[in-house]
Design a protein around this motif. Structure first.
Motif, short mmCIF file in Angstrom:
data_model
loop_
_atom_site.label_atom_id
_atom_site.label_comp_id
_atom_site.label_asym_id
_atom_site.label_seq_id
_atom_site.Cartn_x
_atom_site.Cartn_y
_atom_site.Cartn_z
N TYR A 1 0.93 -1.10 0.06
CA TYR A 1 -0.23 -0.03 0.11
C TYR A 1 0.90 1.12 0.04
O TYR A 1 0.83 2.20 -0.71
N ALA A 2 1.81 1.11 0.95
CA ALA A 2 2.71 2.63 1.16
C ALA A 2 3.60 2.81 -0.20
O ALA A 2 3.76 4.07 -0.55
N ARG B 1 5.20 7.71 9.39
CA ARG B 1 4.50 8.07 8.03
C ARG B 1 3.04 7.96 8.12
O ARG B 1 2.60 6.86 8.37
N LEU B 2 2.28 8.89 7.43
CA LEU B 2 0.97 8.85 7.38
C LEU B 2 0.33 7.77 6.76
O LEU B 2 -0.44 6.83 7.03
N LEU C 1 -2.39 15.66 0.79
CA LEU C 1 -1.42 16.31 1.66
C LEU C 1 -0.05 16.05 1.15
O LEU C 1 0.79 16.55 1.39
N GLU C 2 0.11 14.38 0.92
CA GLU C 2 1.46 14.17 0.55
C GLU C 2 2.12 14.54 -0.72
O GLU C 2 3.15 15.14 -0.83
N LEU D 1 4.75 12.37 9.29
CA LEU D 1 4.09 13.09 9.94
C LEU D 1 4.55 14.20 10.74
O LEU D 1 3.89 15.24 11.07
N GLU D 2 5.90 14.38 10.95
CA GLU D 2 6.46 15.45 11.64
C GLU D 2 6.32 16.65 10.50
O GLU D 2 6.16 17.88 10.94
#
Length: 692
Positions: free
Chosen positions: A234-235, A295-296, A358-359, A367-368
């Motif tokens: 998925y990532a 990571r989101l 967002l990415e 996430l940071e």
């Protein structure tokens, strides 16, 4: 209705052709966006077919392919179960393709990504409609190929090759288990018709086939210990189409489990109890890893593992009910699992669609770096928040309703006549309750920091303005958000639809016991507990309005609305650097410590370079206190993927040795290769004959 099926499949083919063949001459049609819109139209055709078949069960919907496949006649037949899954799967796919269309024009997607998406959608449609074992297997292999191509499509990611290979290997293992299971059933039934498998009598062959099919579908949905491909696959896929993989295509695996129960009847006792407990462990392990990811996209991917565990736990309850000939237990388990599958499909699509926006704007999924990013992209942020709240199981969302049904089904263990069944349900219930708690912690981090967190002025200055999702993307997000919330508000109507779709597995009159009255539901068993999700949509806004009224009345004295500003508290220790709020790393650290036995948390300290005023901040978790030398004592913590470390990595060396031996068989002689094929064929036929 057959025309709608043909139209849907042709539209998928057209989308693939547009994506791979359309050139600059069609620039005005925005070819990057067009194939996803065509996929959305094809999905809408199949969703409409499913809806019509559910509304009017007397309508016969069948697209026949004749006998040209060579294994008997085959067709796409839409019965009640297929209609239910087509409505769920392709209703969500329509919105997912719209969000992908909004993502594609501005994200420089790889050419061919939309074609792979169309392949995945077509394969899912055939899997859920096939009435022939060979057609089913052919579509299953096409789905594996589509996942492999999507996982390796984004060649800018350094891990795309390894992720695509891992996805392909697990997909082929799933296909092999499915092949052997279907061959065993075909050897006893005398044909490849799926309906004929219902006549296979209980026994060794029946139990072996049940086990093989469960293994095949468990790999696709991501149960422990075969879940390791899912976060990677998925990532690694392009951000805009992860929603199609996680929210749409995974339903093919759940459909396979449901169809297996309908065809083969009760499984062996050991298999029912094992699946129930493995699913509960999967849920806990999945959310444990999701809670600590940095990571989101990996947070959302690991939450897919958790959701698969929740869904299969409900399915395990249904298997126990089928084994004990308890129709009401079977009904509440299937309802809980299907409600959870519906909530997962919508929420996961919302999460991945919002995260893709967002990415692509921020240029990273860290996430940071995404802290407060959703405040600049309100459509993507709202979708992300609704999806997160749904998967956290908070009212008044569909996730709350589905988890309530699941926990209520597990609380029926006192009704079971045998202690092993009761203990299995009690143990699974405890694991699911723990999972629900950590799910709230996981998605509070996503909402509180990514959606609601502040954005520093420095980051705002570096970021260009971007259109938030575009028109088609906003339409898709709106469909998903409204649809997910409406499912909760209209839970009684949803239960009626599910009862009709599951009527081939459990009588609709039994499933209808989940409706205590027009707007009140119960876990099929009367006088146990009740819930009115519809009334929550009335009472919660009223209570919120009452709080606002009281606040305004108190504000007349000038106290309630007064804002008091004070310096932010960082720490009692000096020399602590960082933003004046929790970081995603810091927020997840207690979870790493609490679940240290599961995650095998490892912590390290090290001396870092001194922090200079105006310089970059130390990494999250670093900068605890200055050492005597002027350096900063840093702190870091990470976790271990237990299954990968202790199950798969020890197999690498023996596997390499086996490959070395196998290479010696590659003599280059055609007669030798034909001999190998003959030996393999004879061995497979001998095995099938022996088991038959």
């Amino acid at each position: 209705m057959t025309a709608l099926i043909i139209a849907g499949l042709l539209l998928f083919a057209a989308a693939a052709l547009i994506d791979t063949l359309v050139g600059p001459a069609f620039k005005r049609l925005r070819p990057a966006q067009l194939p996803y819109l065509v996929c959305a139209a094809g999905s809408a055709c199949l969703a409409a077919t499913g809806a019509r078949a559910l509304v009017d069960p007397g309508v016969s919907v069948r697209l026949s392919f004749g006998a040209w496949l060579g294994f008997g006649t085959s067709s796409l037949a839409v019965d009640q179960l297929t209609a239910l899954f087509w409505l769920l799967t392709f209703g969500v796919a329509t919105a997912a393709c719209l969000t992908a269309a909004g993502w594609a024009p501005r994200r420089a997607a790889q050419k061919g990504t939309a074609a792979c998406t169309a392949l995945v959608l077509a394969a899912v449609a055939v899997v859920q409609g096939a009435d022939n074992a060979f057609l089913f297997l052919l579509a299953w292999e096409a789905l594996t190929a589509g996942f492999y191509l999507l996982a390796g499509a984004d060649r800018t990611r350094p891990d795309s090759v390894a992720a695509s290979v891992t996805t392909f290997v697990f997909g082929k293992v799933s296909g092999a288990a499915l092949l052997f299971g279907l061959l065993l059933l075909a050897s006893r039934s005398g044909g490849f018709s799926l309906a004929g498998f219902a006549h296979v009598p209980p026994g060794l062959l029946h139990g072996t086939a049940w086990t093989l099919l469960v293994v095949a579908f468990a790999i696709k949905v991501g149960l422990v210990p075969v879940q390791v491909w899912m976060p990677r696959g998925y990532a690694a896929a392009p951000a805009g189409v992860r929603a199609v993989m996680a929210g749409v295509a995974v339903n093919a695996g759940f459909y396979g489990l449901w169809r297996t129960l309908g065809l083969l009847g009760p499984p062996p006792t050991w298999l029912a109890l094992t699946l129930l407990l493995v699913a509960a462990v999967t849920a806990l392990l999945g959310i444990a890893h999701a809670a600590v990811q940095g990571r989101l996209e990996r947070v959302i991917a690991y939450s897919s593992v958790e959701n698969a565990g929740l869904i299969c736990t409900g399915y395990g309850v249904a298997l126990v009910g089928a084994r004990l000939d308890e129709p009401r237990l079977m009904a509440v388990g299937l309802l809980a699992a299907t409600l959870q599958a519906a909530a997962h499909a919508i929420a996961k699509t919302l999460l991945f669609a919002g995260a893709a926006c967002l990415e692509s704007v921020a240029g990273t999924g860290d996430l940071e770096q995404l802290r407060g990013m959703a405040r600049r992209l309100p459509w993507a942020g709202t979708g992300l928040a609704i999806g997160a709240i749904t998967l956290a199981g908070l009212p008044p969302t569909a996730g709350f309703v589905s988890e309530w049904f699941l926990l209520e089904s597990l609380l029926q263990q006192f009704r079971l006549p045998h202690l092993p069944y009761a203990l299995a349900l009690a143990g699974a219930g405890a694991l699911i309750a723990l999972t629900a708690g950590f799910a709230s912690v996981t998605f509070v981090r996503v909402v509180g920091m990514t959606v609601l967190g502040p954005r520093t002025e420095e980051r705002l200055a570096r970021e260009p303005r971007h259109l938030d999702l575009g028109g088609t993307g906003r339409a898709g997000m709106l469909l998903l958000a409204v649809g997910g919330l409406a499912m909760a508000a209209l839970t009684p109507l949803e239960l009626r639809v599910l009862a009709r779709g599951l009527s081939g597995l459990v009588p609709a009159a039994v499933s209808g016991g989940a409706l205590k009255s027009a707007w009140v539901t119960q876990p099929v068993y009367g006088d146990f507990s009740i819930l009115s999700a519809s009334w929550l949509w009335v009472t919660m806004p009223l209570l919120g309005a009452a709080v606002v009224v009281v606040l305004l009345i108190g504000a007349s004295r000038g106290q309630a609305l007064r804002v008091r500003r004070v310096p932010a508290w960082r720490s009692a220790s000096g020399g602590v650097h960082g933003d004046d709020q929790y970081t995603p790393f810091g927020y997840a650290n207690p979870t790493r410590r609490i679940l240290g036995a599961i995650l095998l948390t490892r912590t390290r300290t090290a001396l870092l370079a001194p922090h200079s005023p105006g310089g970059p901040e130390p990494s999250p978790g670093a900068g605890v206190r200055p050492a005597a030398t002027g350096a900063v004592l840093g702190y870091s913590s990470d976790v271990m993927e237990v299954v990968e470390t202790y199950v798969y990595r020890p197999l690498v060396r023996p596997l390499r040795g086996l490959v070395t031996v196998a290479k010696r068989l590659q003599s280059g002689r055609l007669d030798a290769y034909l001999a190998y094929m003959l030996i393999t064929l004879v061995a497979v036929l001998a095995l099938v004959t022996a088991l038959a």
